[in-house]
Design a protein around this motif. Structure first.
Motif, PDB file in Angstrom:
ATOM      1  N   ALA A 168       0.814  -1.223   0.000  1.00 35.09           N
ATOM      2  CA  ALA A 168       0.000   0.000   0.000  1.00 35.09           C
ATOM      3  C   ALA A 168       0.846   1.271   0.000  1.00 35.09           C
ATOM      4  O   ALA A 168       0.394   2.321  -0.454  1.00 35.09           O
ATOM      5  CB  ALA A 168      -0.946   0.004   1.198  1.00 35.09           C
ATOM      6  N   ASP A 169       2.079   1.188   0.499  1.00 32.86           N
ATOM      7  CA  ASP A 169       2.971   2.352   0.525  1.00 32.86           C
ATOM      8  C   ASP A 169       3.786   2.503  -0.754  1.00 32.86           C
ATOM      9  O   ASP A 169       4.617   3.406  -0.861  1.00 32.86           O
ATOM     10  CB  ASP A 169       3.927   2.256   1.724  1.00 32.86           C
ATOM     11  N   LEU A 212      -0.838  -7.786   5.109  1.00 31.72           N
ATOM     12  CA  LEU A 212      -0.281  -9.120   4.909  1.00 31.72           C
ATOM     13  C   LEU A 212      -0.146  -9.411   3.419  1.00 31.72           C
ATOM     14  O   LEU A 212      -1.012  -9.047   2.621  1.00 31.72           O
ATOM     15  CB  LEU A 212      -1.168 -10.186   5.552  1.00 31.72           C
ATOM     16  N   LEU A 213       0.925 -10.086   3.061  1.00 27.91           N
ATOM     17  CA  LEU A 213       1.148 -10.506   1.683  1.00 27.91           C
ATOM     18  C   LEU A 213       0.543 -11.888   1.499  1.00 27.91           C
ATOM     19  O   LEU A 213       0.893 -12.825   2.216  1.00 27.91           O
ATOM     20  CB  LEU A 213       2.654 -10.545   1.379  1.00 27.91           C
ATOM     21  N   VAL A 268       1.949 -13.811   4.588  1.00 28.93           N
ATOM     22  CA  VAL A 268       3.270 -13.419   5.047  1.00 28.93           C
ATOM     23  C   VAL A 268       3.215 -12.035   5.682  1.00 28.93           C
ATOM     24  O   VAL A 268       2.724 -11.087   5.063  1.00 28.93           O
ATOM     25  CB  VAL A 268       4.285 -13.405   3.881  1.00 28.93           C
ATOM     26  N   ASP A 269       3.713 -11.920   6.894  1.00 34.79           N
ATOM     27  CA  ASP A 269       3.931 -10.618   7.519  1.00 34.79           C
ATOM     28  C   ASP A 269       5.377 -10.261   7.197  1.00 34.79           C
ATOM     29  O   ASP A 269       6.299 -10.789   7.823  1.00 34.79           O
ATOM     30  CB  ASP A 269       3.698 -10.691   9.024  1.00 34.79           C
ATOM     31  N   VAL A 270       5.590  -9.391   6.197  1.00 38.17           N
ATOM     32  CA  VAL A 270       6.952  -9.104   5.736  1.00 38.17           C
ATOM     33  C   VAL A 270       7.765  -8.375   6.797  1.00 38.17           C
ATOM     34  O   VAL A 270       8.986  -8.477   6.814  1.00 38.17           O
ATOM     35  CB  VAL A 270       6.976  -8.339   4.394  1.00 38.17           C
ATOM     36  N   GLY A 271       7.122  -7.638   7.687  1.00 40.94           N
ATOM     37  CA  GLY A 271       7.843  -6.943   8.757  1.00 40.94           C
ATOM     38  C   GLY A 271       8.390  -7.890   9.807  1.00 40.94           C
ATOM     39  O   GLY A 271       9.493  -7.721  10.310  1.00 40.94           O
ATOM     40  N   LEU A 272       7.621  -8.911  10.147  1.00 42.84           N
ATOM     41  CA  LEU A 272       8.026  -9.881  11.169  1.00 42.84           C
ATOM     42  C   LEU A 272       8.722 -11.104  10.583  1.00 42.84           C
ATOM     43  O   LEU A 272       9.373 -11.850  11.305  1.00 42.84           O
ATOM     44  CB  LEU A 272       6.809 -10.355  11.967  1.00 42.84           C
TER      45      LEU A 272
END
Length: 182
Positions: free
Chosen positions: A54-55, A106-107, A127-131
């Motif tokens: 989204a960013d 989430l991806l 997938v939580d790309v940050g975690l």
């Protein structure tokens, strides 16, 4: 012809009219710079998908070496920064049917794999790309869930569409499925 050699998928994401990325499931991704395509991406491996959050941050999913897993990298300019996340499937070679970010960040990644001479669906990875956390969703034989009316995420998901924060439509080999909330 080089762009489509061994192609098996297609994903296109643009940051602007003269900055687009294409993944075809072949060696390299391809980057459009306004006057032509040039090979880009990780030096080795097959690029299976490019997606954007989204960013506006781009991510590339590519097959990793002989293991057959799928690595996820953040794309910063020309550099692919590995996230240390690897998606795994059974079989000899993992593939992606789609990769798309949900409104919650989430991806979602549709997974397939090669099993001898055929390609088998394997459900969806969230997938939580940050975690760096991965949750796999694929068919299970849990009769208790089925008895309560809870059906598994379809195995052969080929695309998704998100409607707000709590509703997703999935196109699958088994038909269309709408999931609301949990």
């Amino acid at each position: 012809a080089e762009m489509l050699d061994e192609a098996g998928t297609l994903a296109v994401h643009c940051l602007g009219p003269d900055d687009c990325w294409i993944a075809t499931g072949a060696p390299h991704a391809w980057r459009w710079r306004g006057d032509g395509f040039e090979p880009a991406g990780p030096p080795e491996g097959v690029v299976l998908a490019i997606t954007r959050d989204a960013d506006g941050v781009l991510y590339g999913l590519h097959r990793t070496g002989d293991k057959g897993g799928i690595a996820i990298a953040r794309i910063d300019g020309e550099t692919w920064v590995p996230l240390g996340v690897e998606l795994k499937t059974p079989g000899t070679q993992s593939e992606v049917s789609f990769a798309q970010f949900a409104p919650d960040g989430l991806l979602w990644v549709g997974l397939r794999y090669h099993d001898e001479d055929s390609v088998q669906p394997y459900g969806v990875a969230l997938v939580d790309v940050g975690l760096g956390a991965v949750a796999y969703h694929h068919a299970s034989g849990d009769r208790r869930d089925r008895a309560r009316g809870i059906l598994p995420v379809p195995v052969g998901v080929v695309d998704v569409a998100f409607l707000g924060q709590d509703q997703v439509w999935m196109a699958s080999h088994e038909g269309a499925v709408r999931m609301q909330g949990e």
